[in-house]
Design a protein around this motif. Structure first.
Motif, PDB file in Angstrom:
ATOM      1  N   SER A   1      39.512 107.558 -39.063  1.00 29.66           N
ATOM      2  CA  SER A   1      40.926 107.895 -38.870  1.00 29.66           C
ATOM      3  C   SER A   1      41.827 106.746 -39.313  1.00 29.66           C
ATOM      4  O   SER A   1      41.398 105.588 -39.419  1.00 29.66           O
ATOM      5  CB  SER A   1      41.188 108.217 -37.400  1.00 29.66           C
ATOM      6  N   SER A   2      43.090 107.065 -39.566  1.00 29.80           N
ATOM      7  CA  SER A   2      44.105 106.061 -39.882  1.00 29.80           C
ATOM      8  C   SER A   2      45.083 105.972 -38.724  1.00 29.80           C
ATOM      9  O   SER A   2      45.047 106.777 -37.785  1.00 29.80           O
ATOM     10  CB  SER A   2      44.839 106.444 -41.170  1.00 29.80           C
ATOM     11  N   ASP A   3      45.990 105.008 -38.803  1.00 30.09           N
ATOM     12  CA  ASP A   3      46.951 104.818 -37.714  1.00 30.09           C
ATOM     13  C   ASP A   3      47.827 106.047 -37.506  1.00 30.09           C
ATOM     14  O   ASP A   3      48.237 106.353 -36.381  1.00 30.09           O
ATOM     15  CB  ASP A   3      47.841 103.604 -38.013  1.00 30.09           C
ATOM     16  N   THR A   4      48.113 106.759 -38.585  1.00 28.05           N
ATOM     17  CA  THR A   4      49.009 107.918 -38.469  1.00 28.05           C
ATOM     18  C   THR A   4      48.329 109.136 -37.862  1.00 28.05           C
ATOM     19  O   THR A   4      48.999 110.077 -37.436  1.00 28.05           O
ATOM     20  CB  THR A   4      49.565 108.284 -39.860  1.00 28.05           C
ATOM     21  N   ASP A   5      46.999 109.110 -37.819  1.00 26.53           N
ATOM     22  CA  ASP A   5      46.268 110.275 -37.293  1.00 26.53           C
ATOM     23  C   ASP A   5      46.341 110.362 -35.772  1.00 26.53           C
ATOM     24  O   ASP A   5      46.169 111.441 -35.200  1.00 26.53           O
ATOM     25  CB  ASP A   5      44.807 110.229 -37.723  1.00 26.53           C
ATOM     26  N   GLY A   6      46.534 109.223 -35.115  1.00 23.80           N
ATOM     27  CA  GLY A   6      46.501 109.236 -33.652  1.00 23.80           C
ATOM     28  C   GLY A   6      45.077 109.457 -33.142  1.00 23.80           C
ATOM     29  O   GLY A   6      44.090 109.111 -33.793  1.00 23.80           O
ATOM     30  N   GLU A   7      44.976 110.076 -31.989  1.00 22.90           N
ATOM     31  CA  GLU A   7      43.665 110.339 -31.383  1.00 22.90           C
ATOM     32  C   GLU A   7      43.077 111.612 -31.995  1.00 22.90           C
ATOM     33  O   GLU A   7      43.702 112.664 -31.973  1.00 22.90           O
ATOM     34  CB  GLU A   7      43.834 110.485 -29.871  1.00 22.90           C
ATOM     35  N   VAL A   8      41.850 111.504 -32.557  1.00 23.39           N
ATOM     36  CA  VAL A   8      41.219 112.640 -33.233  1.00 23.39           C
ATOM     37  C   VAL A   8      39.858 112.911 -32.616  1.00 23.39           C
ATOM     38  O   VAL A   8      39.257 112.036 -31.990  1.00 23.39           O
ATOM     39  CB  VAL A   8      41.072 112.376 -34.745  1.00 23.39           C
ATOM     40  N   THR A   9      39.383 114.144 -32.821  1.00 24.86           N
ATOM     41  CA  THR A   9      38.056 114.545 -32.353  1.00 24.86           C
ATOM     42  C   THR A   9      37.120 114.638 -33.551  1.00 24.86           C
ATOM     43  O   THR A   9      37.486 115.146 -34.599  1.00 24.86           O
ATOM     44  CB  THR A   9      38.116 115.894 -31.625  1.00 24.86           C
ATOM     45  N   ARG A  10      35.899 114.137 -33.375  1.00 23.24           N
ATOM     46  CA  ARG A  10      34.893 114.190 -34.427  1.00 23.24           C
ATOM     47  C   ARG A  10      33.584 114.710 -33.841  1.00 23.24           C
ATOM     48  O   ARG A  10      33.353 114.671 -32.632  1.00 23.24           O
ATOM     49  CB  ARG A  10      34.663 112.810 -35.041  1.00 23.24           C
ATOM     50  N   THR A  11      32.707 115.170 -34.746  1.00 19.75           N
ATOM     51  CA  THR A  11      31.376 115.636 -34.355  1.00 19.75           C
ATOM     52  C   THR A  11      30.373 114.512 -34.572  1.00 19.75           C
ATOM     53  O   THR A  11      30.308 113.917 -35.654  1.00 19.75           O
ATOM     54  CB  THR A  11      30.957 116.859 -35.173  1.00 19.75           C
ATOM     55  N   ALA A  12      29.615 114.211 -33.514  1.00 21.03           N
ATOM     56  CA  ALA A  12      28.538 113.227 -33.603  1.00 21.03           C
ATOM     57  C   ALA A  12      27.217 113.960 -33.770  1.00 21.03           C
ATOM     58  O   ALA A  12      26.941 114.939 -33.067  1.00 21.03           O
ATOM     59  CB  ALA A  12      28.514 112.359 -32.355  1.00 21.03           C
ATOM     60  N   CYS A  13      26.392 113.501 -34.729  1.00 20.79           N
ATOM     61  CA  CYS A  13      25.108 114.134 -35.036  1.00 20.79           C
ATOM     62  C   CYS A  13      23.949 113.208 -34.708  1.00 20.79           C
ATOM     63  O   CYS A  13      24.012 112.000 -34.985  1.00 20.79           O
ATOM     64  CB  CYS A  13      25.041 114.498 -36.517  1.00 20.79           C
TER      65      CYS A  13
END
Length: 662
Positions: A90-102
């Motif tokens: 993520s970048s600073d402009t994205d804020g808090e993001v959700t991702r998938t961990a595998c």
């Protein structure tokens, strides 16, 4: 072989608290084994994040600080089954993001998956991680690997360049130095130095790393040999760490100022603080042991020329699970140990800080037979700032608990009892049983001249079940402790041939305080506890003392005499004649006669001419507790001002003398 054992990885954790995850996270340092560039080695223990606590984490490692976005191979990242992240960082402009961990599986690169969160915080990212759903799985952080031998880089991780190692073998040293580097006067404080012999082929420049308890606390880069800016000063660690810590340093050598540094040269660990020679001791009740302390860090001072006036005071403290939290605990209240000579603690003087310190510990007698050793915690520490050392190096010291095991000395007198029963059948302390006292009169049963304690018995003609005999029976007992006296008497006349009991039994009760003797009456027995811990008991039937029993304390061994003898395990010296070393164990009549007291003499406890004398103190070893502790209003007082001790065997107060009694 690769061990798949599930463990909680040993992290260096720093917890920040705030609502924003960019400033509210747990910092994990030096997790380079999590890098995809690290392959699990034979003998390694696999990282297993199924024990991880859910929360926001930030990583700080030379191998990289972000989760990898590709699938590593099995065995990479210091674990068997690596966990990687799908999607972009993520970048600073994205804020808090959700991702998938595998989780990398045996048959595919994403055998199992779950959700995590990520947030960019400028020059670093934080991750909301959850426990992995299976063992031997770990989050994969970073891609670099450690530079191999003969290569180096600024981070000491790939990419690397060739480098000829320069070894230094540093050691940690500590000394007193001026706090202000620009002066040669004023306050001095303890400063740590990373010392080494200067390598040949120089000059070189040095990166100095400082670690306390395995946490990096300071880094100084590219400085000349033994430059004082590379030292570890109090301001670099005070209030983050406390004394009794482990200090270590490492050096990386640069061949030119600003060049690429070489490999890490680590020192051995330096134990900084005050340390006992060991952390567990045994002491026998009534005996004293010495605990020796070594000090490894000097005490600073407000002026180098005033070091004799500077020091730090280390107090005895109470562990939090005991009854008191006062800086000077009254250990008699704890029931097992007290301290003498060193008062309420130890003083580390700035001028002689390297000298060994001694604490004497005495096992306090409890007067009971204990089948097991009793354990007591001894804690030392500082809780206040030093008034003479502003560096606060020794502030908030807490020495790990020292365990004191109290070994019961009362076992040496267990089952020992002297008695005079009925007409009277006698038994000495050491077990000579059922000899008969055939003489009438007043006799010394038990006497301790050094402590001015005596127990006398009165024997006179019997009248027993309608039979008027010529043998004696007990008809009186008298107990004297210094100027206190207790007397119980049932017979009016001492005679071999006739009986004259008192119409009303006579009791004399002249006891100054319970610190002289404690008298308990529970019909038909009366119990008298002496200040040494010895116990006198008697019971009355009709006009006679059916039984007189005396139970010794451990202080009576080799210290008492009389018809009861000496409770030292030697039967033969129980029959020593009065004022003589001769034992008459074969002639009990002569032995008894030697201990008869003339009722008209000043020695008699039943006669009219008794003179009661007082001693200001018993002559036995005292058991002294701290009576006072330093207060905030008395900081200028030395610790030696608080050596006031309340000394007695069974109490924290001195025995009251009769004129002092309120």
């Amino acid at each position: 072989m690769i061990f798949n054992t599930c463990i909680v990885t040993a992290f260096i954790l720093i917890k920040f608290s705030s609502a924003d995850p960019c400033s509210s996270y747990t910092l994990l340092r030096d997790q380079y084994r999590r890098s995809s560039g690290y392959m699990l080695q034979p003998g390694d223990i696999s990282i297993s994040d199924n024990f991880l606590t859910a929360g926001w984490y930030r990583f700080d490692s030379g191998a990289g600080n972000d989760m990898v976005t590709f699938a590593p191979d099995i065995g990479q990242c210091g674990t068997v089954f690596p966990i990687w992240m799908q999607g972009n960082l993520s970048s600073d402009t994205d804020g808090e993001v959700t991702r998938t961990a595998c989780i990398v599986g045996l048959k595919n690169t994403c055998g199992k998956n779950f959700q995590i969160k990520m947030k960019s915080c400028g020059y670093y990212r934080v991750y909301f991680l959850v426990p992995s759903p299976q063992a031997s799985t770990g989050y994969c952080i970073g891609e670099a690997s450690v530079c191999p031998a003969g290569q180096t880089s600024h981070s000491f991780f790939t990419p690397c360049e060739p480098y000829t190692p320069v070894s230094t073998n540093p050691t940690v040293n500590v000394s007193l130095e001026y706090i202000d580097l620009n002066t040669t006067g004023g306050p001095i404080a303890a400063v740590f130095k990373c010392l080494c012999s200067e390598p040949s082929g120089g000059p070189y420049w040095y990166d100095t790393y400082w670690y306390i308890n395995n946490e990096e606390v300071k880094l100084v880069e590219s400085r000349p040999y033994q430059d004082n800016k590379s030292w570890l000063y109090p301001e670099d660690w005070v209030h983050r760490h406390n004394m009794n810590m482990v200090v270590k340093c490492s050096l990386r050598v640069r061949k030119e100022n600003g060049g690429t540094p070489g490999h890490y040269n680590y020192s051995t660990e330096f134990q900084a603080g005050i340390f006992p020679s060991k952390y567990a001791y045994e002491v026998v009740e009534g005996e004293t042991i010495t605990i020796e302390f070594t000090v490894t860090v000097p005490v600073g001072c407000f002026d180098v020329d005033m070091r004799t006036q500077c020091g730090v005071e280390v107090y005895l403290q109470t562990p939090v699970y005991q009854s008191s939290a006062n800086p000077c605990v009254n250990f008699t209240g704890q029931g097992s140990i007290t301290f003498k000579k060193n008062g309420c603690g130890l003083t580390i003087a700035s001028s002689t800080w390297w000298q060994k310190l001694i604490l004497n510990v005495t096992g306090k007698t409890d007067g009971r037979v204990n089948l097991r050793k009793r354990g007591v915690n001894l804690k030392l520490g500082t809780k206040t700032e030093s008034t003479t050392d502003s560096s606060e190096v020794w502030f908030n010291l807490s020495v790990p608990d020292i365990k004191i095991f109290i070994i019961d000395a009362d076992l040496s007198v267990v089952n020992k009892q002297c008695h005079a029963n009925t007409d009277p059948r006698m038994k000495t302390f050491d077990g000579e049983d059922n000899w008969t006292a055939q003489s009438c009169g007043e006799f010394v049963m038990y006497r301790d001249n050094s402590r001015n304690i005596s127990v006398h018995a009165l024997f006179s003609s019997c009248f027993w079940n309608g039979w008027r005999g010529q043998g004696p029976c007990g008809c009186g007992i008298a107990v004297k402790v210094e100027d206190s006296l207790f007397v119980y008497r049932t017979c009016g006349t001492i005679s071999y041939r006739f009986l004259k009991p008192l119409e009303h039994h006579d009791t004399v009760y002249h006891v100054c305080s319970e610190q002289k003797m404690v008298i308990e009456k529970k019909e038909p027995w009366t119990k008298i506890t002496l200040p040494t811990g010895a116990i006198v008991e008697f019971n009355v039937g009709r006009n006679w003392l059916y039984n007189i029993h005396i139970t010794p304390s451990i202080f009576d061994k080799d210290n008492v005499e009389g018809l009861c003898g000496n409770p030292n395990g030697n039967v033969y010296d129980d029959f020593r004649l009065r004022d003589s070393s001769v034992s008459m164990w074969w002639d009990k009549r002569e032995f008894q006669k030697s201990w008869r007291i003339n009722l008209a003499s000043s020695e008699s406890l039943f006669g009219p001419n008794l003179v009661l004398k007082r001693n200001d103190f018993f002559k036995l070893q005292r058991y002294c507790d701290c009576a006072t502790a330093k207060s905030g209003l008395a900081d200028q007082e030395p610790l030696t001002s608080h050596f006031t001790a309340n000394c007695s065997v069974n109490s924290t107060s001195p025995a009251l003398l009769c004129p002092q009694k309120a």
